[in-house]
Design a protein around this motif. Structure first.
Motif, mmCIF file in Angstrom:
data_model
loop_
_atom_site.group_PDB
_atom_site.id
_atom_site.type_symbol
_atom_site.label_atom_id
_atom_site.label_comp_id
_atom_site.label_asym_id
_atom_site.label_seq_id
_atom_site.Cartn_x
_atom_site.Cartn_y
_atom_site.Cartn_z
ATOM 1 N N LEU A 99 0.828 -1.206 0.000
ATOM 2 C CA LEU A 99 0.000 0.000 0.000
ATOM 3 C C LEU A 99 0.862 1.255 0.000
ATOM 4 C CD1 LEU A 99 -2.816 1.242 0.139
ATOM 5 C CD2 LEU A 99 -2.629 1.189 2.629
ATOM 6 N N ASP A 100 1.916 1.267 0.782
ATOM 7 C CA ASP A 100 2.793 2.439 0.828
ATOM 8 C C ASP A 100 3.404 2.717 -0.538
ATOM 9 O OD1 ASP A 100 2.273 2.836 3.497
ATOM 10 O OD2 ASP A 100 4.056 1.707 4.174
ATOM 11 N N ARG A 101 3.879 1.687 -1.179
ATOM 12 C CA ARG A 101 4.491 1.843 -2.511
ATOM 13 C C ARG A 101 3.448 2.356 -3.505
ATOM 14 N NH1 ARG A 101 8.470 3.319 -5.505
ATOM 15 N NH2 ARG A 101 8.746 2.109 -7.396
ATOM 16 N N PHE A 102 2.233 1.807 -3.436
ATOM 17 C CA PHE A 102 1.171 2.241 -4.340
ATOM 18 C C PHE A 102 0.865 3.725 -4.139
ATOM 19 C CE2 PHE A 102 -3.388 3.208 -4.639
ATOM 20 C CZ PHE A 102 -3.550 3.075 -6.008
ATOM 21 N N LEU A 103 0.745 4.159 -2.884
ATOM 22 C CA LEU A 103 0.436 5.565 -2.612
ATOM 23 C C LEU A 103 1.573 6.470 -3.060
ATOM 24 C CD1 LEU A 103 -1.271 5.215 0.877
ATOM 25 C CD2 LEU A 103 -2.368 5.630 -1.334
ATOM 26 N N ASP A 104 2.817 6.024 -2.866
ATOM 27 C CA ASP A 104 3.965 6.817 -3.322
ATOM 28 C C ASP A 104 3.949 6.974 -4.839
ATOM 29 O OD1 ASP A 104 4.864 7.135 -0.762
ATOM 30 O OD2 ASP A 104 6.370 5.519 -0.879
ATOM 31 N N ARG A 105 3.699 5.873 -5.537
ATOM 32 C CA ARG A 105 3.693 5.937 -7.006
ATOM 33 C C ARG A 105 2.539 6.782 -7.506
ATOM 34 N NH1 ARG A 105 5.666 0.606 -9.904
ATOM 35 N NH2 ARG A 105 5.448 2.110 -11.569
ATOM 36 N N THR A 110 0.696 11.818 -10.044
ATOM 37 C CA THR A 110 -0.093 13.056 -9.971
ATOM 38 C C THR A 110 0.814 14.262 -10.142
ATOM 39 O OG1 THR A 110 -1.626 11.962 -8.460
ATOM 40 C CG2 THR A 110 -1.702 14.359 -8.536
ATOM 41 N N ARG A 111 1.954 14.250 -9.454
ATOM 42 C CA ARG A 111 2.893 15.370 -9.577
ATOM 43 C C ARG A 111 3.421 15.492 -10.998
ATOM 44 N NH1 ARG A 111 7.198 14.203 -6.056
ATOM 45 N NH2 ARG A 111 8.386 13.549 -7.849
ATOM 46 N N GLN A 112 3.742 14.364 -11.633
ATOM 47 C CA GLN A 112 4.240 14.404 -13.013
ATOM 48 C C GLN A 112 3.172 14.921 -13.960
ATOM 49 O OE1 GLN A 112 5.614 10.393 -13.636
ATOM 50 N NE2 GLN A 112 7.720 10.879 -12.961
#
Length: 149
Positions: A99-105, A110-112
């Protein structure tokens, strides 16, 4: 010898002072008591004594405030007695692997996307407003030669 010189100097200084206050006997006695307490050796501890006096005054006021608050709350006798214990809390949700990796990606994507939109707006001048009042060429039918004559 030094004391005589100091007294002579004080006398010369006081010659220029024309103001002579009239002090009552009671005021003079009160001033003597106050100045009598402050010997030069005591002046160093004056701030410490004042701090202790302030702290004891604050403690006394706090104790009086607590006593008055206690007296105010004395008539309040309500003490709830629940008939049954509260329901147990549900167990915490289990941790989801990745979940952490998914939220980071997702936040990176979104930023990109925002950066890409900003770049496109700058490059393609998307904010430029085209007004209909700008002059433009209106096609009109024409003839190169006239046979009228």
């Amino acid at each position: 010898r030094r004391e005589a010189a100091a007294a002579a100097w004080r006398a010369r200084e006081e010659e220029g002072c024309t103001f002579r206050p009239r002090v009552s006997a009671a005021s003079a006695a009160m001033a003597e008591r106050v100045t009598g307490r402050l010997h030069p050796a005591d002046q160093a501890t004056l701030s410490a004594r004042l701090e202790r006096a302030r702290a004891s005054r604050d403690a006394r006021l706090e104790q009086a405030r607590k006593a008055s608050e206690q007296a105010l709350l004395q008539p309040c006798t309500f003490a709830p007695r629940p008939s049954k214990p509260p329901p147990p809390r549900p167990p915490a949700a289990p941790a989801v692997a990745g979940l952490d990796r998914f939220l980071d990606r997702r936040s990176l994507a979104t930023r990109q996307a925002l950066e890409l939109a900003a770049r496109e707006a700058k490059v393609f001048n998307a904010e430029a407003v085209r007004s209909s009042s700008l002059p433009f060429t209106v096609p009109v039918p024409f003839e190169l030669s006239s046979n009228a004559g």
